[in-house]
Design a protein around this motif. Sequence first.
Motif, PDB file in Angstrom:
ATOM      1  N   VAL A  80       4.786   0.333  -0.397  1.00 21.84           N
ATOM      2  CA  VAL A  80       4.179   1.721  -0.206  1.00 21.84           C
ATOM      3  C   VAL A  80       3.395   2.755  -1.387  1.00 21.84           C
ATOM      4  O   VAL A  80       2.821   2.529  -1.485  1.00 21.84           O
ATOM      5  CB  VAL A  80       5.319   2.857   0.812  1.00 21.84           C
ATOM      6  N   LEU A 110       2.943   0.597   6.780  1.00 18.48           N
ATOM      7  CA  LEU A 110       4.349   1.803   7.037  1.00 18.48           C
ATOM      8  C   LEU A 110       4.748   1.483   8.462  1.00 18.48           C
ATOM      9  O   LEU A 110       5.651   1.163   8.547  1.00 18.48           O
ATOM     10  CB  LEU A 110       2.869   2.457   8.263  1.00 18.48           C
ATOM     11  N   VAL A 113       7.784   0.815   6.761  1.00 17.10           N
ATOM     12  CA  VAL A 113       8.447   1.427   6.358  1.00 17.10           C
ATOM     13  C   VAL A 113       9.525   1.897   7.468  1.00 17.10           C
ATOM     14  O   VAL A 113      10.528   1.856   8.207  1.00 17.10           O
ATOM     15  CB  VAL A 113       7.949   2.595   6.175  1.00 17.10           C
ATOM     16  N   TYR A 114       9.115   1.967   8.677  1.00 15.27           N
ATOM     17  CA  TYR A 114       9.351   2.477   9.790  1.00 15.27           C
ATOM     18  C   TYR A 114      11.331   1.229  10.299  1.00 15.27           C
ATOM     19  O   TYR A 114      11.963   2.068  10.690  1.00 15.27           O
ATOM     20  CB  TYR A 114       8.439   1.991  11.754  1.00 15.27           C
TER      21      TYR A 114
END
Length: 120
Positions: A80, A110, A113-114
């Motif tokens: 990220v 993203l 990341v989740y």
Amino acid sequence: MSSLPHIPVVWQTTLLLTASNVFMTFAWYAHLKNLNDRPWWIAALASWGIALFEYLLQVPANRIGHSEMSLGQLKILQEVITLTVFVPFALFYMKQPLKLDFLWAGLCILGAVYFIFRSP
């Protein structure tokens, strides 16, 4: 590796990784703009010199972060940060055009990341 008690570990890690990523982005790509007319080995030496500072920040960042985050979480956090640092670098320093692909790549990260930070 000791951390600063008044700053949460995730923020210490994020700040150190962001600073290290700025150095690494320049080490990896700035020679394409600044040393393009020089032999590759001069660019490599310049890049290694810059990368030293990256490692002086990255190693403590990962050691601090690993006290509370898994290896997978550290890696996704790094990815990220890499994209967050790379896009402005590409646009403003390397004068590359803005592409919709940056958005799609960001959305994919993203999603990562989740999945990596959600509870088991």
